[in-house]
Scaffold this motif. Structure first.
Motif: not given
Length: 159
Positions: A36-57
């Motif tokens: 909503k605020h940074r104009a990042v595509a939802l698919a890209d957000v999902l990729q970032q979250v799935l690629a990270a080993p943890s929410p902390k990362q």
């Protein structure tokens, strides 16, 4: 909350994101704030979250991309865990005279919460930010090694 209709592809991405975040409401708000605020595509957000080993990362990688004023505000709030700080105090302690834009962004991203008593960190950011704050306080102190001493130094410099 995106406040718009999602395409079928976005709906699938949103469902996967919510499942991966285990339905944690604040993490879901933070993830959707990127769209909503940074104009990042939802698919890209999902990729970032799935690629990270943890929410902390995920948090730490996003933190490194924030503008300097926002980082300074977060560092001060992390030092004063549990103590709501007014905008004027945050401006003084962070060395950010124009603190309002940083606070507005951090609130829109759900990293900082505000109420009538002041501002404080979102609860899920406390643990990820503690090591980051410790490293930053060491970088900015030579003879003064603790975050408490850093705050004292900042206060003394303001006089």
């Amino acid at each position: 909350m995106l406040f718009r209709s999602l395409s079928t592809r976005e709906q699938r991405a949103a469902e996967t994101l919510c499942r991966h975040l285990k339905g944690h409401p604040l993490r879901i708000l933070q993830a959707t704030a990127k769209v909503k605020h940074r104009a990042v595509a939802l698919a890209d957000v999902l990729q970032q979250v799935l690629a990270a080993p943890s929410p902390k990362q995920v948090t730490l990688s996003e933190l490194e991309q924030l503008p300097a004023p926002a980082k300074r505000v977060l560092a001060v709030l992390a030092l004063f865990v549990g103590i709501p700080l007014q905008a004027a105090a945050l401006a003084d302690l962070s060395g950010t005279p124009e603190v309002a834009p940083a606070l507005a962004d951090l609130q829109a991203w759900h990293w900082v919460m505000g109420n009538g008593q002041g501002f404080h960190l979102a609860e899920n950011l406390l643990a990820p930010l503690q090591p980051w704050v410790a490293i930053r306080s060491e970088e900015h102190t030579s003879e003064l090694q603790s975050p408490c001493n850093l705050v004292c130094r900042l206060l003394l410099e303001k006089k």
